[in-house]
Design a protein around this motif. Structure first.
Motif, short mmCIF file in Angstrom:
data_model
loop_
_atom_site.label_atom_id
_atom_site.label_comp_id
_atom_site.label_asym_id
_atom_site.label_seq_id
_atom_site.Cartn_x
_atom_site.Cartn_y
_atom_site.Cartn_z
N UNK A 375 0.81 -1.22 0.00
CA UNK A 375 0.00 0.00 0.00
C UNK A 375 0.84 1.27 0.00
N UNK A 376 2.04 1.21 0.61
CA UNK A 376 2.93 2.37 0.66
C UNK A 376 4.37 1.90 0.52
N UNK A 377 5.03 2.32 -0.56
CA UNK A 377 6.46 2.05 -0.71
C UNK A 377 7.20 3.16 0.02
N UNK A 378 8.08 2.80 0.93
CA UNK A 378 8.74 3.79 1.78
C UNK A 378 10.11 4.18 1.23
N UNK A 379 11.20 3.59 1.74
CA UNK A 379 12.53 4.02 1.33
C UNK A 379 13.50 2.85 1.46
N UNK A 380 14.73 3.11 1.03
CA UNK A 380 15.80 2.13 1.12
C UNK A 380 16.63 2.41 2.37
N UNK A 381 17.41 1.41 2.79
CA UNK A 381 18.37 1.68 3.85
C UNK A 381 19.60 2.38 3.26
N UNK A 382 20.54 2.72 4.11
CA UNK A 382 21.69 3.54 3.70
C UNK A 382 22.50 2.88 2.60
N UNK A 383 22.65 1.57 2.66
CA UNK A 383 23.45 0.84 1.66
C UNK A 383 22.65 0.47 0.42
N UNK A 425 10.50 5.52 7.61
CA UNK A 425 11.81 4.98 7.96
C UNK A 425 12.84 6.10 7.90
N UNK A 426 13.76 6.13 8.87
CA UNK A 426 14.85 7.10 8.82
C UNK A 426 15.69 6.85 7.58
N UNK A 427 16.41 7.87 7.11
CA UNK A 427 17.12 7.76 5.83
C UNK A 427 18.22 6.70 5.84
N UNK A 428 18.70 6.30 7.02
CA UNK A 428 19.70 5.22 7.04
C UNK A 428 19.06 3.85 7.24
N UNK A 429 17.74 3.82 7.44
CA UNK A 429 17.03 2.55 7.54
C UNK A 429 17.14 1.88 8.89
N UNK A 430 17.59 2.59 9.92
CA UNK A 430 17.77 1.95 11.23
C UNK A 430 16.63 2.24 12.20
N UNK A 431 15.86 3.31 11.94
CA UNK A 431 14.81 3.71 12.87
C UNK A 431 13.46 3.74 12.17
N UNK A 432 12.47 3.21 12.84
CA UNK A 432 11.11 3.17 12.31
C UNK A 432 10.22 4.07 13.15
N UNK A 433 9.59 5.04 12.50
CA UNK A 433 8.55 5.84 13.15
C UNK A 433 7.23 5.13 12.91
N UNK A 434 6.66 4.59 13.95
CA UNK A 434 5.49 3.72 13.83
C UNK A 434 4.33 4.28 14.64
N UNK A 435 3.21 4.54 13.97
CA UNK A 435 1.99 4.88 14.70
C UNK A 435 0.89 3.93 14.25
N UNK A 436 0.13 3.45 15.22
CA UNK A 436 -0.93 2.51 14.86
C UNK A 436 -2.11 2.66 15.80
#
Length: 726
Positions: A375-383, A425-436
């Motif tokens: 439903x939502x494509x987010x982002x890639x991790x840093x690598x 997702x944070x731009x390095x892919x290590x942190x998830x901002x999650x609301x539910x």
């Protein structure tokens, strides 16, 4: 006596048990987002290349931040006053009175914000250095300008002046890109193909900011359709271009303008001219443009690669066909630091999922996972090794976060709490901002360290209704579709102060069409407060997402092809069987309400099942699909010339003589989506058949009744059910 009890119902509105008041009609209309808004963060965004999340404070007067480095304590980044002073310093000849900090901001890099503001004389597209508290790039353009888009280097802003494109540099120079005097030639508009196929913009800057690709829509050959403006002393007609099913469609090309040479060229997308150009994507090199070319029949897609310097077709990467329809909805997503590999989203194998292709057209890897719909494509991790997305679970009721390894294809579900998850997702892919949220949880917001598997709670919202109003009981239910096997999601709201020994009237709320899902495992179950308002006034309120609706995959939706409303009605009637199995349902007092496709469904149910539905309110209804536009209508019904039986079978106009109950039809006189001719033809058919029908027109509104007039609309709907079903 009936009149006395009807009056009593109105006198008792506002009184509930335990001293709590019922919702007012105004609260039922806007309270979900005002009086009873659930605690949340306002406009949260990850700050690029950091481990910090930013958002607006509750007063909307400053941009604040929480960071892992600061142990998630709140700090202020920029205030509205600081921003306003910086704007005055940069644009001394204009005046700025910001009501709030710009809500729609985005991070360009670690220190640069991008947003739009209005001055007294002009609009401005701003790139702002947060650390230095100064305008980095700022472009002024006409206050009448639309669809403004800034180049990646911040030097140019393209915008629309009526139906033409202008480019303004941050030095103040303006270039006229197009100068078409005929209003039937529309350049750069996001309303190309009537915003179907995921189209939400009409101009695309190249990665190097030296070229602008844009739609050129020729609709001179499309018939004029009159909308009557009643505001003038003598009413006047305002003509729009409305390409009706089976008639002449618009002709669209894609043009590339070179900022340096001031020359334009048209990409050679070829014949026939009546085709749809979708998924417009620049290759990161800036040398090529990719276009999804879809035939008018909408069953054959070609993904083509074009040379941006010559306009020539380089090659067709691949083709996608279907016996029903192909519906491209997304641009391509190139992998980080790659000019040769991209992600493509398609439901060709049953569920909308990700596919990794290279620019030679070779499928590198399927990245789909089970029956999850992306439903939502987010982002890639840093690598650039993994990509993150949100997808469906729990038979479409839930949304969860997922991570997929691009090399192995291994997919990992990152969240597990049942409910509707959203975030980033944070731009390095290590942190998830999650609301539910779910039916028991108003809202929970957390920041999850994916490596440490540690979660930091930010918000745990309380129930905003406690002690304020007696919100009736709601539960999610499952019924079996008319095919005897497919589970359908339903929502049942019980009357306030429910007594199982009493019998209650029913309001069925319906939509039923593609790209909509009314029942979800979220706070209030996806219902609006108007549903609860009706339950507080002693109605059972019921909704079921029939086959044909969203988030359940290709087969679930495509059963509607060439026969809109038929399988949908069959499933809705299974919902009625479920209701009739309840001893507290008054089987002689069942009504139905819906808008747009839901208005079509409401009218269809009232006519085809007239012994069941005693009351209906149909807003903005399609009454005959031949009066609807090409892009949506022909996708699901084909042309009237190709499917005359289907058009006749699905038309409610031909069934007017079957009307038995009380039907209120509502339309906006300025509706450019479902034109008023639909309901007028139905009313005329009712007159011919001697059938009484109620009709109400909103003279100034388009397809939806918005603003404070929405209160008037909801009161009218409620009154109609109170009058005929109480």
């Amino acid at each position: 006596m009936r009149k006395i009890s009807f009056l009593s119902a109105f006198l008792l509105v506002g009184m509930t048990a335990f001293g709590q008041k019922n919702l007012t009609i105004e609260e039922a209309t806007f309270g979900q987002y005002r009086n009873f808004a659930v605690e949340n963060l306002v406009s949260p965004q990850w700050r690029k290349d950091t481990k910090a999340i930013t958002y607006l404070d509750n007063s909307y007067s400053k941009l604040v931040s929480k960071s892992e480095e600061g142990n998630w304590a709140e700090t202020t980044l920029l205030t509205k006053t600081e921003l306003q002073n910086a704007l005055k310093g940069k644009f001394a000849s204009d005046e700025f009175q910001l009501r709030m900090f710009p809500y729609a901001y985005s991070w360009i890099d670690k220190n640069t914000l991008e947003f739009e503001v209005d001055g007294k004389n002009s609009k401005y597209l701003i790139q702002f250095d947060v650390d230095k508290k100064e305008v980095k790039n700022g472009t002024a353009f006409s206050s009448e300008g639309r669809n403004q888009t800034i180049s990646s280097d911040g030097k140019y802003t393209a915008w629309l002046d009526n139906n033409n494109i202008k480019i303004t540099s941050n030095s103040g120079q303006t270039i006229t890109v197009t100068s078409d005097e005929n209003a039937g030639i529309v350049n750069g508009s996001d309303y190309t193909h009537r915003q179907e196929f995921g189209i939400n913009k009409g101009m695309w800057w190249s990665p190097k900011s030296d070229k602008l690709a844009y739609y050129r829509k020729d609709e001179t050959m499309v018939a004029d359709y009159p909308l009557t403006d009643f505001g003038a002393r003598i009413a006047t007609n305002k003509n729009i271009k409305y390409p009706m099913a089976g008639m002449k469609s618009e002709e669209v090309t894609l043009v590339v303008y070179d900022v340096n040479t001031k020359k334009s060229l048209t990409l050679q997308t070829g014949e026939p001219k009546e085709q749809f150009l979708t998924s417009i994507t620049w290759e990161p090199s800036g040398k090529f443009i990719y276009i999804g070319v879809l035939n008018r029949e909408q069953n054959h897609l070609k993904l083509n690669k074009y040379d941006a310097s010559t306009g020539a077709l380089v090659k067709t990467l691949f083709e996608e066909k279907a016996p029903t329809y192909v519906e491209p909805l997304h641009d391509l997503t190139f992998l980080p630091n790659s000019n040769t590999e991209f992600l493509y989203r398609s439901e060709k194998d049953g569920f909308e999922q990700l596919y990794l292709y290279n620019t030679d057209g070779k499928l590198v890897k399927k990245l789909g996972y089970n029956d999850v719909v992306v439903t939502n494509l987010l982002d890639f991790d840093k690598e650039g090794k993994n990509v993150f997305y949100i997808g469906t679970t729990n038979k479409g009721l839930d949304r969860q976060f997922f991570k997929v390894d691009l090399k192995s294809g291994k997919t990992t579900q990152l969240t597990t709490a049942s409910g509707m998850h959203s975030g980033s997702i944070s731009s390095d892919g290590t942190l998830l901002f999650d609301q539910y949220s779910n039916v028991d949880t108003p809202n929970e917001v957390s920041i999850v360290n994916l490596k440490a598997k540690k979660s930091t709670n930010v918000i745990k919202a309380s129930n905003p209704y406690l002690g304020k109003t007696n919100l009736p009981k709601m539960e999610l239910v499952t019924i079996t579709a008319a095919d005897g096997k497919t589970p359908l999601n339903g929502r049942l709201i019980y009357p306030a102060n429910f007594d199982a020994n009493k019998k209650y009237p029913v309001m069925v709320y319906v939509y039923g069409g593609p790209h909509a899902q009314l029942v979800q495992n979220e706070w209030l179950g996806g219902a609006t407060l108007f549903d609860f308002f009706m339950a507080q006034n002693e109605f059972v309120v019921f909704t079921v997402d029939n086959r044909g609706s969203d988030a359940r995959g290709k087969d679930f939706e495509h059963v509607i092809h060439r026969n809109l409303g038929q399988n949908e009605m069959a499933d809705q009637m299974k919902g009625i069987e479920f209701l009739k199995s309840k001893s507290f349902v008054d089987q002689d007092k069942i009504g139905v309400y819906g808008w747009s496709f839901g208005g079509f469904m409401t009218t269809s149910l009232m006519l085809n099942h007239s012994d069941v539905f005693k009351v209906g309110v149909a807003g903005g209804p399609v009454c005959d699909w031949k009066y609807y536009e090409i892009m949506y209508g022909e996708r699901y019904m084909d042309m009237p010339q190709e499917n005359p039986e289907g058009y006749e079978k699905t038309s409610v106009i031909y069934k007017a003589k079957q009307l038995k109950g009380h039907l209120l039809m509502i339309h906006g006189a300025q509706d450019p989506v479902v034109v008023q001719q639909n309901s007028m033809e139905f009313i005329q058919a009712c007159i011919k058949e001697g059938k009484q029908v109620d009709y109400f027109l909103y003279p100034t509104h388009e397809h939806n009744v918005s603003g404070k007039d929405r209160i008037h609309l909801n009161q009218k709907i409620a009154n109609y059910f109170f009058l005929h079903l109480k």
